[in-house]
Design an enzyme around this catalytic site. Sequence first.
Site, PDB file in Angstrom:
ATOM      1  N   HIS A  99     -47.417  28.004  13.736  1.00 49.45           N
ATOM      2  CA  HIS A  99     -47.400  26.548  13.642  1.00 49.45           C
ATOM      3  C   HIS A  99     -48.684  25.976  14.253  1.00 49.45           C
ATOM      4  O   HIS A  99     -49.326  25.081  13.689  1.00 49.45           O
ATOM      5  CB  HIS A  99     -46.195  25.975  14.413  1.00 49.45           C
ATOM      6  N   GLN A 148       0.816  -1.211   0.000  1.00 53.61           N
ATOM      7  CA  GLN A 148       0.000   0.000   0.000  1.00 53.61           C
ATOM      8  C   GLN A 148       0.851   1.262   0.000  1.00 53.61           C
ATOM      9  O   GLN A 148       0.438   2.300  -0.514  1.00 53.61           O
ATOM     10  CB  GLN A 148      -0.948  -0.012   1.213  1.00 53.61           C
ATOM     11  N   GLU A 190      -7.632   3.532   7.097  1.00 53.54           N
ATOM     12  CA  GLU A 190      -8.476   3.190   5.948  1.00 53.54           C
ATOM     13  C   GLU A 190      -8.567   1.673   5.765  1.00 53.54           C
ATOM     14  O   GLU A 190      -9.649   1.112   5.683  1.00 53.54           O
ATOM     15  CB  GLU A 190      -7.888   3.839   4.699  1.00 53.54           C
ATOM     16  N   HIS A 191      -7.419   1.025   5.649  1.00 47.59           N
ATOM     17  CA  HIS A 191      -7.372  -0.434   5.502  1.00 47.59           C
ATOM     18  C   HIS A 191      -6.760  -1.031   6.763  1.00 47.59           C
ATOM     19  O   HIS A 191      -5.701  -0.577   7.201  1.00 47.59           O
ATOM     20  CB  HIS A 191      -6.494  -0.848   4.317  1.00 47.59           C
ATOM     21  N   ASP A 206      -8.925  -3.836  -3.022  1.00 44.76           N
ATOM     22  CA  ASP A 206      -8.638  -2.765  -3.968  1.00 44.76           C
ATOM     23  C   ASP A 206      -9.080  -3.108  -5.387  1.00 44.76           C
ATOM     24  O   ASP A 206      -9.518  -2.238  -6.135  1.00 44.76           O
ATOM     25  CB  ASP A 206      -7.131  -2.480  -3.999  1.00 44.76           C
ATOM     26  N   HIS A 234       1.441   3.354  -3.231  1.00 42.10           N
ATOM     27  CA  HIS A 234       0.412   4.205  -3.835  1.00 42.10           C
ATOM     28  C   HIS A 234       0.927   5.615  -4.106  1.00 42.10           C
ATOM     29  O   HIS A 234       0.588   6.228  -5.115  1.00 42.10           O
ATOM     30  CB  HIS A 234      -0.805   4.299  -2.908  1.00 42.10           C
TER      31      HIS A 234
END
Length: 436
Positions: A413, A251, A319-320, A353, A254
Amino acid sequence: MTVKYLKSGKSEADRGADDAKVRSIVEQTLLDIEQRGDEAVRECSQKFDSYAPSSFRLTDDEIQALIAKVSASDLADIKFAQEQVRKFAQAQRDSMLDIEVETLPGVILGHKNIPVQSVGCYVPGGKFPMVASAHMSVATASVAGVPRIIAMTPPFNGEPNPAVIAAMYLGGAHEIYVLGGIQAVGAMAIGTETIEAVHMIVGPGNAFVAEAKRQLYGRVGIDLFAGPTETMVIADETVDAELCATDLLGQAEHGYNSPAVLLTTSEKLANQTLDEIDRILTILPTRDTASKSWEEYGEIIVCDTYDEMLETADEYASEHVQVMTDRDDWFLENMTCYGALFLGARTNVANGDKVIGTNHTLPTKKAGRYTGGLWVGKFLKTHSYQRVLTDEAATMIGEYCSRLCMLEGFVGHAEQANLRVRRYGGKNIPYGKAAV
């Protein structure tokens, strides 16, 4: 807690300074797009991607010509991956039911799930052609029934990437543009002379794309804050350093700012993983990117207990989260803050992914504390409605409503309710008074 950091990354202060620079650039660029439309978009694309065709939108003939460049085996793989994503998205959609209930005699309440009417799907692709991101956004929006889906991706090596375009087309995009970065997000949200604005923007991207989505939220809807990839590996002595190092660097490649964290109860495994990362970085073709991320954003944390690992993991809200321990189900049961879990050594983040079917557009920068990832439900709006069928129900609800409105001082109202009590209940309530 007795948490030991064997390796740390950039300080929070340094990360904050980087974020401030990004915010300023994005703000100025979006303002330029707001003021100058297509002209500003074209200048940005030329500046950042060296790409400025006569039209950023691909014609049907251009799309088909690009798809023809994709090999039969690659097309088959793309279709297989999209089938998995669609299957899971459809199962999720089937779980979301419209409802209508009679809560009291003559009182009907309900809700309908209505698709967002236009969605812009951003598919990253400047550094790596992110074919899978088209499945996650475009195909999922298609399952949700969104009537207008536009997709944008940056040029790859100066031209449209055929595989990405094929994935967008097969996923169900109605309009396809070769445009990336802030200028793509800005064009979709703000609109230009040639690009009609959308109601919602989805998809991951680099720090600039994520920040653009953040600044535009409110003007349009967004799926979530999905910035540079983050990964956390939670491991104990049941697995080895090769697995841990491979999952971290897989990862980290990336981008230059992709956090990768090992959380473990085994100091031996932690040290072995450090050595294994050094070894893999000597042979990894993407080591220039991965090593930069690992140097500045990589962390290795040793905890005394599983409870400490759980607490630390929820604080990071990565995230992961790859869990490889002797109690994976315990983490599934007890973790509360993350993007997605990958349980056991047999699976990995790359499955999510690319192909397995769960969505890979996931919350970053601790957004997992308050939202999950992109899914078919993000493209649906749940709208309520009510209906009163009988005079008796209108009178009874009206009397309650009248008194509660007057309790708060909302006379206008109250009169909405009083009028129904007079008309359908035949009761004489003085104007501006509560029903009794």
